[in-house]
Enzyme design. Structure first.
Site, PDB file in Angstrom:
ATOM      1  N   GLY A   1     -17.146 101.891  85.958  1.00 12.38           N
ATOM      2  CA  GLY A   1     -17.156 103.292  85.530  1.00 12.38           C
ATOM      3  C   GLY A   1     -18.132 104.155  86.311  1.00 12.38           C
TER       4      GLY A   1
ATOM      5  CB  SER B   1     -14.440  99.471  88.198  1.00 13.72           C
ATOM      6  OG  SER B   1     -14.528 100.537  87.279  1.00 13.72           O
ATOM      7  CB  SER B   2      -9.878 101.581  86.139  1.00  6.92           C
ATOM      8  OG  SER B   2      -9.694 102.818  86.772  1.00  6.92           O
TER       9      SER B   2
ATOM     10  CG  ASP C   1      -9.651 105.810  92.089  1.00  7.99           C
ATOM     11  OD1 ASP C   1      -9.660 106.802  92.837  1.00  7.99           O
ATOM     12  OD2 ASP C   1     -10.460 105.654  91.147  1.00  7.99           O
TER      13      ASP C   1
HETATM   14  C1  MEV Z   1     -11.549 109.478  90.792  1.00 14.13           C
HETATM   15  O1  MEV Z   1     -11.959 108.343  91.537  1.00 14.13           O
HETATM   16  C2  MEV Z   1     -11.157 110.579  91.717  1.00 14.13           C
HETATM   17  C3  MEV Z   1     -10.645 111.850  91.046  1.00 14.13           C
HETATM   18  O2  MEV Z   1     -10.228 112.711  92.121  1.00 14.13           O
HETATM   19  C4  MEV Z   1      -9.489 111.595  90.112  1.00 14.13           C
HETATM   20  C5  MEV Z   1      -8.216 111.141  90.829  1.00 14.13           C
HETATM   21  O3  MEV Z   1      -8.099 111.280  92.040  1.00 14.13           O
HETATM   22  O4  MEV Z   1      -7.343 110.630  90.108  1.00 14.13           O
HETATM   23  C6  MEV Z   1     -11.737 112.569  90.280  1.00 14.13           C
END
Ligand code: MEV
Length: 283
Positions: free
Chosen positions: A78, A83-84, A127
């Site tokens: 987090g 991580s997810s 991600d």
């Molecule tokens: C999260 O790692 C990155 C954000 O841009 C959200 C996303 O891209 O889904 C904040």
């Protein structure tokens, strides 16, 4: 059967990427491994460092019944290091390995998206795309059910140090907060998108790129996702000689990435203040 997913860092472009702007991101030499064991009864985690009430639902979406799931990771959980997304990729890969199924990139991305939606609500898909692909890439959110646009970029010469605020950020809440502040912050989101285009042309000029990272951090402050602790970490990194630094990920907690020539002075400065810091390689 096991599956592995790498963690990630966003070099620039988080939040704006949710609205279709490009982002530059890299997979890191850390990640999450999932091991599946057959056993009677419902599928559940039997060993997991991820203490999140959403985990059982995520497992149900990509795994059949009758499995025990062991999860190990060397990613901070987090903290904006994906991580997810790494968990999503590891779960989908482990499930496919169990069936002897070979996964193409689009199928892996679509299945892992189911898990990411549980944790992130409205994810750009960056991600888990970066986790699965590896390396340094330009990412753009797909539209209309198309596969994601992911462009591999040459590996640069600079180094990265990660400084951990020690606090978890809630990506789902941060993304929702940005959505709620629109359209008042749209000019900042557009400026982030423009900055990403410039950054891509300056990947081998660490000094100029470092300035852009600082500008990206200021824009992330302006859209309301930084915190005083993250601003302090940026100041510590730059004070110790980093070319530039910014929060990385959704913010509200999490990590700062610092672009450096030599990691040592930034690591020493962070650790002298009791801050958990480590250098990171593109993987
Ligand atoms: C999260 O790692 C990155 C954000 O841009 C959200 C996303 O891209 O889904 C904040």
């Amino acid at each position: 059967m096991t599956g592995f997913g790498r963690g990630k860092l966003i070099l620039c472009g988080e939040h704006a990427v949710v609205y279709g702007f490009p982002a530059l991101a890299l997979a890191v030499d850390r990640g999450t491994t999932v091991t599946l064991e057959s056993r009677p009864g419902p599928t559940e985690a039997i060993d997991s460092p991820i203490d999140d009430p959403r985990l059982p639902e995520a497992l149900r979406l990509v795994l059949p019944e009758g499995l025990g799931v062991r999860i190990t990771t060397d990613l901070p959980i987090g903290r904006g290091m994906g991580s997810s997304g790494a968990l999503a990729v590891a779960l989908v890969r482990a499930a496919a390995a169990r069936l002897g199924e070979s996964l193409d990139a689009d199928t892996l991305w679509q299945r892992a998206l189911l898990v990411e939606r549980v944790f992130h609500g409205n994810p750009s898909g960056l991600d888990h795309a970066v986790s699965a692909h590896g390396g340094l890439v330009r990412y753009r959110r797909p539209t209309g059910g198309l596969p994601p646009k992911l462009e591999p970029l040459p590996t640069p010469v600079w180094n990265l140090v990660v400084l951990d605020s020690g606090l978890a950020g809630d990506t789902k809440a941060m993304v929702a907060g940005v959505a709620a502040r629109r359209p008042g912050i749209d000019a900042h989101l557009t400026a982030i998108g423009d900055l990403v285009v410039t950054a891509e042309s300056l990947l081998h000029d660490a000094r100029a790129l470092g300035d852009l990272l600082l500008e990206n951090h200021r824009l992330l402050q302006a859209i309301g996702v930084s915190t005083p602790a993250l601003d302090d970490l940026v100041g510590i990194a730059v004070g110790a000689g980093a070319y530039g630094a910014k929060l990385a990920g959704a913010g509200g907690g999490g990590v700062v990435l610092a672009l450096v020539d030599d990691p040592a002075p930034v690591l020493v400065a962070a650790r002298a203040r009791g801050i958990h810091a480590f250098s990171c390689r593109i993987a």
